[in-house]
Write a protein that holds these residues in place. Structure first.
Motif, PDB file in Angstrom:
ATOM      1  N   GLU A 176     -11.373   6.835   0.820  1.00 56.60           N
ATOM      2  CA  GLU A 176     -11.257   7.395  -0.693  1.00 56.60           C
ATOM      3  C   GLU A 176      -9.704   7.377  -1.191  1.00 56.60           C
ATOM      4  OE1 GLU A 176     -12.778  11.294  -0.939  1.00 56.60           O
ATOM      5  OE2 GLU A 176     -14.732  10.906   0.101  1.00 56.60           O
ATOM      6  N   ALA A 177      -8.906   7.546  -0.315  1.00 56.60           N
ATOM      7  CA  ALA A 177      -7.459   7.730  -0.760  1.00 56.60           C
ATOM      8  C   ALA A 177      -6.753   6.428  -1.394  1.00 56.60           C
ATOM      9  CB  ALA A 177      -6.598   8.537   0.239  1.00 56.60           C
ATOM     10  N   LEU A 178      -7.171   5.381  -0.637  1.00 54.03           N
ATOM     11  CA  LEU A 178      -6.540   3.964  -0.920  1.00 54.03           C
ATOM     12  C   LEU A 178      -6.722   3.540  -2.187  1.00 54.03           C
ATOM     13  CD1 LEU A 178      -7.554   2.041   2.243  1.00 54.03           C
ATOM     14  CD2 LEU A 178      -5.211   2.507   1.342  1.00 54.03           C
ATOM     15  N   THR A 179      -5.463   3.118  -2.797  1.00 51.78           N
ATOM     16  CA  THR A 179      -5.787   2.515  -4.189  1.00 51.78           C
ATOM     17  C   THR A 179      -4.918   0.941  -4.201  1.00 51.78           C
ATOM     18  OG1 THR A 179      -3.735   3.288  -5.197  1.00 51.78           O
ATOM     19  CG2 THR A 179      -5.424   4.836  -5.266  1.00 51.78           C
ATOM     20  N   ASP A 180      -4.955   0.501  -5.162  1.00 47.96           N
ATOM     21  CA  ASP A 180      -4.436  -1.033  -5.403  1.00 47.96           C
ATOM     22  C   ASP A 180      -2.717  -0.741  -5.446  1.00 47.96           C
ATOM     23  OD1 ASP A 180      -6.603  -2.148  -5.037  1.00 47.96           O
ATOM     24  OD2 ASP A 180      -7.038  -2.415  -7.278  1.00 47.96           O
ATOM     25  N   GLU A 181      -2.585   0.607  -5.621  1.00 50.57           N
ATOM     26  CA  GLU A 181      -0.996   1.048  -5.521  1.00 50.57           C
ATOM     27  C   GLU A 181      -0.465   1.348  -4.345  1.00 50.57           C
ATOM     28  OE1 GLU A 181       1.141   3.006  -8.714  1.00 50.57           O
ATOM     29  OE2 GLU A 181       0.817   0.705  -8.615  1.00 50.57           O
ATOM     30  N   THR A 182      -1.444   1.569  -3.258  1.00 52.24           N
ATOM     31  CA  THR A 182      -0.793   2.040  -1.944  1.00 52.24           C
ATOM     32  C   THR A 182       0.138   0.836  -1.390  1.00 52.24           C
ATOM     33  OG1 THR A 182      -2.830   3.319  -1.879  1.00 52.24           O
ATOM     34  CG2 THR A 182      -1.840   3.000   0.260  1.00 52.24           C
ATOM     35  N   ALA A 183       1.155   1.410  -0.641  1.00 48.05           N
ATOM     36  CA  ALA A 183       2.152   0.410  -0.240  1.00 48.05           C
ATOM     37  C   ALA A 183       2.095   0.635   1.252  1.00 48.05           C
ATOM     38  CB  ALA A 183       3.631   0.750  -0.777  1.00 48.05           C
ATOM     39  N   LEU A 184       1.809   1.782   1.627  1.00 48.05           N
ATOM     40  CA  LEU A 184       1.700   1.999   3.150  1.00 48.05           C
ATOM     41  C   LEU A 184       1.272   2.995   3.482  1.00 48.05           C
ATOM     42  CD1 LEU A 184       3.744   1.577   5.999  1.00 48.05           C
ATOM     43  CD2 LEU A 184       5.060   3.358   5.171  1.00 48.05           C
ATOM     44  N   VAL A 185       0.570   2.980   4.642  1.00 43.22           N
ATOM     45  CA  VAL A 185      -0.236   4.127   5.378  1.00 43.22           C
ATOM     46  C   VAL A 185       0.459   4.379   6.589  1.00 43.22           C
ATOM     47  CG1 VAL A 185      -2.676   4.711   6.128  1.00 43.22           C
ATOM     48  CG2 VAL A 185      -2.546   3.352   4.174  1.00 43.22           C
ATOM     49  N   SER A 186       0.416   5.581   6.915  1.00 45.85           N
ATOM     50  CA  SER A 186       1.150   6.015   8.232  1.00 45.85           C
ATOM     51  C   SER A 186       0.141   7.054   9.200  1.00 45.85           C
ATOM     52  CB  SER A 186       2.590   6.385   8.029  1.00 45.85           C
ATOM     53  OG  SER A 186       3.058   6.962   9.412  1.00 45.85           O
ATOM     54  N   VAL A 187      -0.228   6.606   9.931  1.00 43.98           N
ATOM     55  CA  VAL A 187      -1.426   7.596  10.859  1.00 43.98           C
ATOM     56  C   VAL A 187      -0.710   7.424  12.399  1.00 43.98           C
ATOM     57  CG1 VAL A 187      -3.308   8.260  11.536  1.00 43.98           C
ATOM     58  CG2 VAL A 187      -3.102   7.101   9.140  1.00 43.98           C
TER      59      VAL A 187
END
Ligand code: PLP
Length: 385
Positions: A135-146
Motif C-alpha cells: 500500500e505504501a509503495l509508489t513509483d516515487e519510492t527510492a528506498l525501503v529499509s526494514v
C-alpha cells in the motif's frame, strides 16, 4: 554470581578474537594502503576479514565495505542510497516504526532535507505485513529499509517477500541485520536485498567495527569522503585490528551458528515458560515465532521496568529495557508502543538476551531470584503478586 543476560546490547569478545586483535595491534601496524611489505601485510588481514564476513552472509568479498559499526552502516545505506538515486527524481523513503534509532533518526534528518518518509506500522506480534508495504509503495519510492530482527523483541520480518515487493516498484531494499547475523542463517541472496548492515560487537567481535554489504551494481554514494579506501566507498584508514577481529568473529560465528541457535532457543523457551508459570501478571511481548533464538521480552504487571532492572542488577543479573528513563520520566519503548500495547506494558517490560556464555545454571539462578524480586517491588507499589 554475575549473570550477563544482555547480549543484544553487546557480547563479550571471543578469546580467539582478542588474540588476533592483540597480535595485529602489536605486529601489523602497517597502513593497508601502503604498497610496501608492512602495508601489504595489513591489507592481507583486511582481505581475510572481508572474505570471512562475505562468507557469513553469502556475499562476495568485493561487496563488503567496512564501517565503524552498525550505526554507520545504517547511515551509509540510507544517506548513500538516497543520494545515489537522487538523479532519478525519486524522493520517497519507506521504513518501519520499530527500527533502531540509527535508522529512525537518519530518516528524520533526510525528512528535513525534503525526503518524504513513510513508516509502516507493525501488527500486535511486531511483524510488518507485505500488504502494508504494498500500500505504501509508489513509483516515487527510492528506498525501503526494514530491519531483519528487532533488537527489543527479536521478531524476524518477512524480508524476502518485502524485498520482492520493493523491487517490483523499482525501489532499492536495505535491511538492518545487526541483530540477526550469526544468530540465524543470513544469506543476502535468499533474502533478496540490495544492502545489508551488520555489526561485529553483536556476535563476539569488537565494538566500532561493522560493514555494509552492497550488492554489485547498487548505486550508493559515499558519505565519508577523502581517500580511495574501500574502493572509493568509505574514506579513512581502516581500523585493521578491529576489522581482523571482526573477520575472526564472522568465521567463528558461522561455524557455531546451528548448534548454538538450537541450544539458546531451548534455554530461552524454558526460561520464558517458567517465568509465565511462576510469576503472575507476566506476558511475552511479540510473536514467539519467527524470532531470533536468544531474545525474550516480558512484561510484568504493576512494575516499572527500570526498577526491575536495578533490582535484578543488585542480585547480580544484567538485563535491559527498551524504555529509557530521561529527565525523571520513563519513556515508553517505541517498539512496544508501535505494536499497540497499552502504555503500562510499554513501561513494564524487560529484555532478556542470552548468549554463548549463558548456561542452564544461570537460567535456574534467574528463575530462583525473580519471583522474590518481583514480589518485593509489587509490595512497594501495592500491586498484586
Ligand atoms: N541496528 C540495530 C538493530 C541494533 O540493535 C544496533 C545496536 O544496538 C545498531 C543498529 C547499532 O549498531 P552499533 O552499536 O554497531 O552502532
Amino acid at each position: 554470581m554475575r549473570i550477563y543476560f544482555d547480549h543484544n546490547a553487546t557480547t563479550p569478545v571471543d578469546p580467539g578474537v582478542v588474540e588476533i586483535i592483540a597480535r595485529t595491534l602489536a605486529e601489523d601496524f602497517g597502513n593497508p594502503s601502503s604498497v610496501h611489505h608492512f602495508g601489504q601485510r595489513a591489507k592481507g588481514l583486511l582481505d581475510d576479514a572481508r572474505s570471512a564476513v562475505a562468507a557469513l552472509i553469502g556475499g562476495e568479498p568485493s561487496e563488503v565495505v567496512f564501517t565503524s559499526g552498525g550505526t554507520e552502516a545504517d547511515n551509509f545505506a540510507l544517506r548513500g542510497a538516497a543520494e545515489g538515486v537522487e538523479p532519478t527524481g525519486r524522493r520517497h523513503l519507506i521504513s518501519t516504526t520499530i527500527e533502531h534509532e540509527a535508522v529512525l533518526t537518519t530518516l528524520k534528518a533526510l525528512g528535513r532535507r525534503g525526503w518524504r518518509t513513510t513508516l509502516l506500522p507493525v501488527d500486535a506480534s511486531g511483524i510488518v505485513t507485505p500488504d502494508a508495504l504494498r500500500e505504501a509503495l509508489t513509483d516515487e519510492t527510492a528506498l525501503v529499509s526494514v530491519m531483519h530482527a528487532n533488537n527489543e523483541i527479536g521478531t524476524i520480518q518477512p524480508i524476502a517477500a518485502l524485498a520482492q515487493l520493493a523491487h517490483a516498484r523499482g525501489a532499492v531494499f536495505h535491511t538492518d541485520a545487526v541483530q540477526s547475523v550469526a544468530k540465524i542463517p543470513v544469506d543476502v541472496h535468499a533474502l533478496g536485498v540490495d544492502l545489508l548492515s551488520l555489526s561485529a560487537h553483536k556476535f563476539y567481535g569488537p565494538k566500532g567495527a561493522g560493514a555494509l554489504w552492497i550488492k554489485r551494481g547498487t548505486r550508493v554514494s559515499a558519505i565519508l569522503t577523502g581517500g580511495k579506501h574501500e574502493r572509493n566507498r568509505r574514506a579513512g584508514t581502516e581500523n585493521v585490528p578491529a576489522v581482523a577481529g571482526f573477520g575472526m568473529a564472522a568465521q567463528l560465528g558461522g561455524k557455531k551458528l546451528g548448534a548454538e541457535a538450537a541450544r539458546l532457543a531451548t534455554m530461552r523457551d524454558r526460561l520464558e515458560d517458567a517465568v509465565i508459570a511462576r510469576v503472575r501478571g507476566t506476558a511475552v511481548n511479540g510473536a514467539r515465532e519467527p524470532r531470533v533464538p536468544n531474545t525474550s521480552n516480558i512484561s510484568f504487571e504493576g512494575i516499572e521496568a527500570e526498577s526491575l532492572l536495578i533490582a535484578l542488577d543488585l542480585e547480580g543479573i544484567a538485563v535491559s529495557t527498551g524504555s529509557a528513563c530521561s529527565s525523571g520520566t520513563l519513556e515508553p519503548s517505541h517498539v512496544l508502543r508501535a505494536m499497540g500495547l497499552p502504555t503500562h506494558r510499554t513501561q513494564n517490560s524487560i529484555r532478556i538476551s542470552l548468549g554463548a556464555a549463558s548456561t542452564d545454571a544461570e537460567v535456574d539462578y534467574f528463575l530462583e531470584k525473580l519471583p522474590t524480586v518481583v514480589g518485593k517491588l509489587r509490595s512497594v507499589t501495592g500491586a498484586r503478586r
